[in-house]
Design an enzyme around this catalytic site. Structure first.
Site, PDB file in Angstrom:
ATOM      1  N   SER A   1      41.759   8.447  73.668  1.00  0.00           N
ATOM      2  CA  SER A   1      41.653   8.027  72.270  1.00  0.00           C
ATOM      3  C   SER A   1      41.449   6.519  72.171  1.00  0.00           C
ATOM      4  O   SER A   1      40.699   6.056  71.318  1.00  0.00           O
ATOM      5  CB  SER A   1      42.910   8.433  71.498  1.00  0.00           C
ATOM      6  OG  SER A   1      42.979   9.837  71.421  1.00  0.00           O
TER       7      SER A   1
ATOM      8  N   SER B   1      35.582  13.324  67.477  1.00  0.00           N
ATOM      9  CA  SER B   1      35.890  12.882  68.845  1.00  0.00           C
ATOM     10  C   SER B   1      34.768  13.260  69.813  1.00  0.00           C
ATOM     11  O   SER B   1      35.007  13.660  70.943  1.00  0.00           O
ATOM     12  CB  SER B   1      37.231  13.469  69.306  1.00  0.00           C
ATOM     13  OG  SER B   1      37.685  12.810  70.454  1.00  0.00           O
TER      14      SER B   1
ATOM     15  N   LYS C   1      37.879   5.833  72.712  1.00  0.00           N
ATOM     16  CA  LYS C   1      37.075   6.163  71.526  1.00  0.00           C
ATOM     17  C   LYS C   1      37.232   5.085  70.457  1.00  0.00           C
ATOM     18  O   LYS C   1      36.269   4.717  69.780  1.00  0.00           O
ATOM     19  CB  LYS C   1      37.479   7.526  70.959  1.00  0.00           C
ATOM     20  CG  LYS C   1      37.137   8.697  71.858  1.00  0.00           C
ATOM     21  CD  LYS C   1      35.897   9.409  71.424  1.00  0.00           C
ATOM     22  CE  LYS C   1      35.439  10.470  72.397  1.00  0.00           C
ATOM     23  NZ  LYS C   1      36.326  11.566  72.620  1.00  0.00           N
TER      24      LYS C   1
END
Length: 138
Positions: free
Chosen positions: A52, A107, A55
């Site tokens: 994460s 995502s 990202k």
């Protein structure tokens, strides 16, 4: 008024859901931004890979260096990226803005690769941009 609404409506729903709903994430935490008090946690302190964070860094670089109105042609490399996906096709033309939405809302690993290639020419070059930016912000 807002605070009262949050305390009487939102928080009870969150706590009921936390107890009754299956949280699919391996780890989660809800913190009161004002007091720092932990309201809910699930394996919050377990060390996990930084997917994460990667990202988020991709999104940050995309916002800083990308042109939202530009069009991106999806490479075979981006289209064939494994993991979570927004199902980009080889040669598909998509707006940079839509790639950013696919990156952050779905995502999409394929969107991340398409963004990286569009901004830096390759994922390796993009990693260098992310690492340099991470050093800048500490």
């Amino acid at each position: 008024m807002k605070k009262a609404l949050i305390l009487t409506v939102v928080l009870p729903v969150l706590f009921r859901c936390a107890g009754a709903c299956a949280i699919s994430a391996k780890s989660a935490i809800v913190i009161d931004g004002k007091t720092g008090r932990v309201l809910y946690e699930k394996s919050a302190y377990e060390k996990l890979p930084m997917a994460s964070t990667t990202k988020i860094m991709t999104g940050l670089i995309a916002c800083e260096k990308g042109k939202m109105k530009s069009t991106v042609k999806v490479s075979p490399n981006a289209s064939g990226t494994e993991g979570s996906s927004i199902w980009l096709g080889i040669g598909e033309k998509i707006s940079f803005r839509d790639l950013c939405y696919g990156l952050m809302l779905q995502s999409g690993n394929d969107a991340a690769v398409a963004i990286a290639e569009h901004i830096a020419g390759s994922t390796d070059a993009f990693v260098l941009l992310m690492n340099n930016r991470a050093k800048e912000i500490g």
